[in-house]
Write a protein that holds these residues in place. Structure first.
Motif, PDB file in Angstrom:
ATOM      1  N   SER A  96      47.261  45.896  41.568  1.00 42.43           N
ATOM      2  CA  SER A  96      46.064  45.300  42.165  1.00 42.43           C
ATOM      3  C   SER A  96      45.204  46.357  42.858  1.00 42.43           C
ATOM      4  CB  SER A  96      46.442  44.184  43.139  1.00 42.43           C
ATOM      5  OG  SER A  96      47.214  44.695  44.199  1.00 42.43           O
ATOM      6  N   LYS A  97      45.823  47.360  43.482  1.00 34.81           N
ATOM      7  CA  LYS A  97      45.038  48.445  44.068  1.00 34.81           C
ATOM      8  C   LYS A  97      44.251  49.183  43.004  1.00 34.81           C
ATOM      9  CE  LYS A  97      47.514  51.285  46.339  1.00 34.81           C
ATOM     10  NZ  LYS A  97      48.260  52.199  47.211  1.00 34.81           N
ATOM     11  N   GLU A  98      44.905  49.426  41.870  1.00 37.12           N
ATOM     12  CA  GLU A  98      44.230  50.115  40.776  1.00 37.12           C
ATOM     13  C   GLU A  98      43.134  49.266  40.156  1.00 37.12           C
ATOM     14  OE1 GLU A  98      45.433  51.586  36.352  1.00 37.12           O
ATOM     15  OE2 GLU A  98      46.892  51.955  37.950  1.00 37.12           O
ATOM     16  N   ALA A  99      43.377  47.960  40.064  1.00 36.03           N
ATOM     17  CA  ALA A  99      42.393  47.063  39.442  1.00 36.03           C
ATOM     18  C   ALA A  99      41.123  46.930  40.272  1.00 36.03           C
ATOM     19  CB  ALA A  99      43.018  45.698  39.220  1.00 36.03           C
ATOM     20  N   VAL A 100      41.224  46.960  41.592  1.00 31.96           N
ATOM     21  CA  VAL A 100      40.040  46.777  42.429  1.00 31.96           C
ATOM     22  C   VAL A 100      39.463  48.090  42.932  1.00 31.96           C
ATOM     23  CG1 VAL A 100      40.758  44.494  43.185  1.00 31.96           C
ATOM     24  CG2 VAL A 100      41.364  46.486  44.573  1.00 31.96           C
ATOM     25  N   SER A 101      40.071  49.220  42.568  1.00 30.24           N
ATOM     26  CA  SER A 101      39.596  50.521  43.044  1.00 30.24           C
ATOM     27  C   SER A 101      38.142  50.825  42.701  1.00 30.24           C
ATOM     28  CB  SER A 101      40.509  51.640  42.570  1.00 30.24           C
ATOM     29  OG  SER A 101      40.487  51.737  41.169  1.00 30.24           O
ATOM     30  N   TRP A 103      35.661  48.957  42.947  1.00 26.90           N
ATOM     31  CA  TRP A 103      34.795  48.233  43.875  1.00 26.90           C
ATOM     32  C   TRP A 103      35.066  48.593  45.327  1.00 26.90           C
ATOM     33  CZ3 TRP A 103      37.180  45.761  39.725  1.00 26.90           C
ATOM     34  CH2 TRP A 103      36.303  45.412  38.701  1.00 26.90           C
ATOM     35  N   MET A 104      35.986  49.474  45.552  1.00 27.73           N
ATOM     36  CA  MET A 104      36.314  49.853  46.937  1.00 27.73           C
ATOM     37  C   MET A 104      35.475  51.034  47.358  1.00 27.73           C
ATOM     38  SD  MET A 104      38.668  47.698  47.842  1.00 27.73           S
ATOM     39  CE  MET A 104      39.574  48.335  49.218  1.00 27.73           C
TER      40      MET A 104
END
Length: 104
Positions: A96-101, A103-104
């Motif tokens: 999940s960290k990789e998937a939303v990175s 947009w961070m």
């Protein structure tokens, strides 16, 4: 509204024990041990996941939604054993960290 109120005001001794982890509003798909057997055979026969992801989920929605009102009740559900697996939790967190990175 009833499941929300039950979750908020039910005694703590009923929620979060070994018997129950969350409050449900429909008992249509609970206690269907035969589905586990069928799901195991589905995994064996359908290696690609097409039947499980598309056909079976569509059938469950079409058949489940009209009958959901007939099985409406407030009850307590138990999480799967996989949800307590620390390795799965860490893998999901990393994914999940990789998937939303972006947009961070």
């Amino acid at each position: 509204i009833a499941p929300i109120l039950y979750a908020m005001f039910t005694k703590n001794s009923l929620v979060g024990t070994e018997e129950s982890d969350y409050v449900t509003s429909c008992t249509l798909f609970q206690n269907l041990s035969g589905l586990e057997w069928a799901y195991g055979w589905m995994n064996y026969l359908d290696r690609s996941g097409f039947i499980r992801q598309n056909i079976l989920s569509t059938f469950a929605c079409v058949a489940g939604l009209p009958f959901q009102k007939l099985f409406a009740s407030v009850s307590f559900g138990k999480s799967s054993s996989e949800s307590f697996n620390r390795d799965y939790q860490n893998e999901l967190y990393e994914w999940s960290k990789e998937a939303v990175s972006p947009w961070m």
